[in-house]
Design a protein around this motif. Structure first.
Motif, PDB file in Angstrom:
ATOM      1  N   PRO A   9     -31.496  30.661  25.295  1.00 26.65           N
ATOM      2  CA  PRO A   9     -31.895  31.750  26.195  1.00 26.65           C
ATOM      3  C   PRO A   9     -33.378  31.605  26.586  1.00 26.65           C
ATOM      4  O   PRO A   9     -34.195  31.134  25.787  1.00 26.65           O
ATOM      5  N   LEU A  10     -33.667  32.027  27.800  1.00 25.75           N
ATOM      6  CA  LEU A  10     -35.041  31.961  28.309  1.00 25.75           C
ATOM      7  C   LEU A  10     -36.022  32.637  27.342  1.00 25.75           C
ATOM      8  O   LEU A  10     -37.127  32.147  27.100  1.00 25.75           O
ATOM      9  N   GLU A  11     -35.606  33.767  26.765  1.00 24.14           N
ATOM     10  CA  GLU A  11     -36.496  34.514  25.859  1.00 24.14           C
ATOM     11  C   GLU A  11     -36.878  33.679  24.636  1.00 24.14           C
ATOM     12  O   GLU A  11     -37.990  33.788  24.130  1.00 24.14           O
ATOM     13  N   ASP A  12     -35.951  32.839  24.149  1.00 22.40           N
ATOM     14  CA  ASP A  12     -36.269  31.979  23.006  1.00 22.40           C
ATOM     15  C   ASP A  12     -37.346  30.964  23.383  1.00 22.40           C
ATOM     16  O   ASP A  12     -38.251  30.674  22.598  1.00 22.40           O
ATOM     17  N   LEU A  13     -37.224  30.416  24.585  1.00 17.69           N
ATOM     18  CA  LEU A  13     -38.225  29.437  25.028  1.00 17.69           C
ATOM     19  C   LEU A  13     -39.586  30.121  25.169  1.00 17.69           C
ATOM     20  O   LEU A  13     -40.618  29.545  24.834  1.00 17.69           O
ATOM     21  N   ILE A  14     -39.577  31.360  25.650  1.00 11.05           N
ATOM     22  CA  ILE A  14     -40.851  32.081  25.810  1.00 11.05           C
ATOM     23  C   ILE A  14     -41.507  32.305  24.448  1.00 11.05           C
ATOM     24  O   ILE A  14     -42.714  32.156  24.285  1.00 11.05           O
ATOM     25  N   ARG A  15     -40.693  32.639  23.459  1.00 10.17           N
ATOM     26  CA  ARG A  15     -41.273  32.937  22.139  1.00 10.17           C
ATOM     27  C   ARG A  15     -41.660  31.679  21.375  1.00 10.17           C
ATOM     28  O   ARG A  15     -42.590  31.692  20.582  1.00 10.17           O
ATOM     29  N   GLN A  16     -40.955  30.572  21.618  1.00 12.47           N
ATOM     30  CA  GLN A  16     -41.142  29.419  20.736  1.00 12.47           C
ATOM     31  C   GLN A  16     -41.628  28.133  21.388  1.00 12.47           C
ATOM     32  O   GLN A  16     -42.181  27.277  20.704  1.00 12.47           O
ATOM     33  N   ALA A  17     -41.399  27.950  22.687  1.00 10.98           N
ATOM     34  CA  ALA A  17     -41.766  26.664  23.298  1.00 10.98           C
ATOM     35  C   ALA A  17     -43.273  26.583  23.528  1.00 10.98           C
ATOM     36  O   ALA A  17     -43.988  27.591  23.463  1.00 10.98           O
ATOM     37  N   ARG A  18     -43.723  25.384  23.781  1.00  8.42           N
ATOM     38  CA  ARG A  18     -45.138  25.167  24.065  1.00  8.42           C
ATOM     39  C   ARG A  18     -45.282  24.367  25.354  1.00  8.42           C
ATOM     40  O   ARG A  18     -44.317  23.797  25.843  1.00  8.42           O
ATOM     41  N   GLY A  19     -46.530  24.302  25.822  1.00  7.42           N
ATOM     42  CA  GLY A  19     -46.854  23.431  26.953  1.00  7.42           C
ATOM     43  C   GLY A  19     -46.069  23.782  28.202  1.00  7.42           C
ATOM     44  O   GLY A  19     -45.802  24.942  28.487  1.00  7.42           O
ATOM     45  N   GLU A  20     -45.677  22.736  28.924  1.00  2.00           N
ATOM     46  CA  GLU A  20     -45.038  22.931  30.235  1.00  2.00           C
ATOM     47  C   GLU A  20     -43.717  23.683  30.156  1.00  2.00           C
ATOM     48  O   GLU A  20     -43.361  24.431  31.064  1.00  2.00           O
ATOM     49  N   ILE A  21     -42.959  23.457  29.076  1.00  2.00           N
ATOM     50  CA  ILE A  21     -41.675  24.167  28.965  1.00  2.00           C
ATOM     51  C   ILE A  21     -41.944  25.657  28.825  1.00  2.00           C
ATOM     52  O   ILE A  21     -41.329  26.488  29.499  1.00  2.00           O
ATOM     53  N   PHE A  22     -42.902  26.016  27.951  1.00  2.00           N
ATOM     54  CA  PHE A  22     -43.265  27.430  27.837  1.00  2.00           C
ATOM     55  C   PHE A  22     -43.737  27.986  29.177  1.00  2.00           C
ATOM     56  O   PHE A  22     -43.290  29.052  29.624  1.00  2.00           O
ATOM     57  N   GLU A  23     -44.642  27.272  29.823  1.00  2.00           N
ATOM     58  CA  GLU A  23     -45.247  27.805  31.058  1.00  2.00           C
ATOM     59  C   GLU A  23     -44.201  28.072  32.140  1.00  2.00           C
ATOM     60  O   GLU A  23     -44.205  29.117  32.790  1.00  2.00           O
ATOM     61  N   ASN A  24     -43.277  27.153  32.316  1.00  2.00           N
ATOM     62  CA  ASN A  24     -42.276  27.322  33.368  1.00  2.00           C
ATOM     63  C   ASN A  24     -41.202  28.330  32.968  1.00  2.00           C
ATOM     64  O   ASN A  24     -40.717  29.091  33.813  1.00  2.00           O
ATOM     65  N   ALA A  25     -40.839  28.357  31.678  1.00  2.00           N
ATOM     66  CA  ALA A  25     -39.876  29.374  31.208  1.00  2.00           C
ATOM     67  C   ALA A  25     -40.482  30.761  31.375  1.00  2.00           C
ATOM     68  O   ALA A  25     -39.826  31.692  31.857  1.00  2.00           O
ATOM     69  N   ALA A  26     -41.736  30.915  30.975  1.00  2.00           N
ATOM     70  CA  ALA A  26     -42.386  32.222  31.081  1.00  2.00           C
ATOM     71  C   ALA A  26     -42.535  32.636  32.543  1.00  2.00           C
ATOM     72  O   ALA A  26     -42.283  33.788  32.898  1.00  2.00           O
ATOM     73  N   GLN A  27     -42.896  31.695  33.402  1.00  2.00           N
ATOM     74  CA  GLN A  27     -43.040  32.052  34.811  1.00  2.00           C
ATOM     75  C   GLN A  27     -41.703  32.440  35.433  1.00  2.00           C
ATOM     76  O   GLN A  27     -41.633  33.345  36.268  1.00  2.00           O
ATOM     77  N   ALA A  28     -40.628  31.774  35.016  1.00  2.00           N
ATOM     78  CA  ALA A  28     -39.298  32.156  35.509  1.00  2.00           C
ATOM     79  C   ALA A  28     -38.990  33.589  35.054  1.00  2.00           C
ATOM     80  O   ALA A  28     -38.543  34.427  35.850  1.00  2.00           O
ATOM     81  N   TRP A  29     -39.237  33.887  33.793  1.00  2.00           N
ATOM     82  CA  TRP A  29     -38.926  35.219  33.238  1.00  2.00           C
ATOM     83  C   TRP A  29     -39.871  36.278  33.796  1.00  2.00           C
ATOM     84  O   TRP A  29     -39.443  37.376  34.188  1.00  2.00           O
ATOM     85  N   ASN A  30     -41.170  35.974  33.812  1.00  2.00           N
ATOM     86  CA  ASN A  30     -42.161  36.966  34.251  1.00  2.00           C
ATOM     87  C   ASN A  30     -41.872  37.447  35.674  1.00  2.00           C
ATOM     88  O   ASN A  30     -42.036  38.632  35.985  1.00  2.00           O
ATOM     89  N   HIS A  31     -41.459  36.515  36.539  1.00  2.00           N
ATOM     90  CA  HIS A  31     -41.210  36.923  37.924  1.00  2.00           C
ATOM     91  C   HIS A  31     -39.989  37.822  38.044  1.00  2.00           C
ATOM     92  O   HIS A  31     -39.993  38.766  38.835  1.00  2.00           O
ATOM     93  N   THR A  32     -38.958  37.545  37.260  1.00  2.00           N
ATOM     94  CA  THR A  32     -37.790  38.434  37.300  1.00  2.00           C
ATOM     95  C   THR A  32     -38.183  39.816  36.800  1.00  2.00           C
ATOM     96  O   THR A  32     -37.781  40.841  37.368  1.00  2.00           O
ATOM     97  N   CYS A  33     -39.013  39.858  35.758  1.00  2.00           N
ATOM     98  CA  CYS A  33     -39.521  41.137  35.258  1.00  2.00           C
ATOM     99  C   CYS A  33     -40.346  41.846  36.344  1.00  2.00           C
ATOM    100  O   CYS A  33     -40.211  43.054  36.547  1.00  2.00           O
ATOM    101  N   TYR A  34     -41.149  41.080  37.057  1.00  2.00           N
ATOM    102  CA  TYR A  34     -41.983  41.645  38.128  1.00  2.00           C
ATOM    103  C   TYR A  34     -41.128  42.238  39.247  1.00  2.00           C
ATOM    104  O   TYR A  34     -41.355  43.383  39.669  1.00  2.00           O
ATOM    105  N   TRP A  35     -40.115  41.496  39.718  1.00  2.00           N
ATOM    106  CA  TRP A  35     -39.280  42.038  40.811  1.00  2.00           C
ATOM    107  C   TRP A  35     -38.609  43.332  40.368  1.00  2.00           C
ATOM    108  O   TRP A  35     -38.500  44.275  41.138  1.00  2.00           O
TER     109      TRP A  35
END
Ligand code: FE2
Length: 200
Positions: free
Chosen positions: A52-78
């Motif tokens: 799940p995207l949330e797992d990547l946000i909590r645990q991933a690092r570097g580019e995977i974290f950044e892109n997972a978080a940006q995918a999630w953050n924007h859905t939260c923003y909309w």
């Protein structure tokens, strides 16, 4: 199949005159889509592709974290924005907002001041901590409060791409329009209820 770009929860021009249809279109179809596609590229063929995207946000690092978080953050923003903003707060939000900010006007002032104070790119968030106390925090770049055990209730994107087409560098005008007219209190209340459900 990988991660998918969720559709907007309203028409592209629904947030006008506060945020233009052009800005929403470019922001969703180009910026957010890029993060989702980049994430798929990075995790393709790895175990991260099925997490799940949330797992990547909590645990991933570097580019995977950044892109997972940006995918999630924007859905939260909309979802944090709505063309049909309530004038009155849903009941479960009233007391926590009173305790942290005195009233809705105090919360609006804190959100605006915090958003305008972000240096460079980032987000401002209304979050609940584990004791369900509310806070307004800013995070730089792609960072997400879930990394610190906080529950996002709503967010405002203050990257320049969120307002530059409409307002050039006048972030304060964009922030005021969003804070005064577009915040989705139902979404914040739903996120608070979901936090309560997972803590039971
Ligand atoms: Fe953005």
């Amino acid at each position: 199949m990988g991660f998918v770009l969720p559709p907007l929860p309203y028409a592209k021009n629904a947030l006008e005159p506060h945020v233009s249809g052009l800005t929403v279109d470019v922001h969703h179809e180009r910026h957010q889509r890029h993060y989702v596609e980049k994430l798929n590229e990075l995790v393709s063929g790895t175990r991260d592709a099925d997490r799940p995207l949330e797992d990547l946000i909590r645990q991933a690092r570097g580019e995977i974290f950044e892109n997972a978080a940006q995918a999630w953050n924007h859905t939260c923003y909309w979802n944090s924005l709505t063309p049909a903003a309530l004038r009155e707060l849903p009941l479960p939000l009233v007391e926590p907002i009173r305790q942290a900010f005195r009233d809705l006007a105090g919360l609006r002032r804190t959100l605006a001041a915090t958003a305008n104070g972000v240096f460079g790119s980032g987000y401002v968030w209304l979050v609940a901590d584990r004791e369900r106390r509310f806070h307004v925090i800013a995070t730089p770049n792609a960072d997400n409060p879930q990394r610190d055990g906080l529950t996002p209730l709503l967010t405002i994107d203050v990257w320049e791409h969120a307002y530059y087409l409409d307002r050039r560098n006048r972030r304060d005008e964009y922030v005021a329009a969003v804070v005064d007219h577009l915040l989705n209190w139902d979404f914040a209340a739903a996120n608070l209820a979901a936090q309560e459900a997972t803590q039971r």
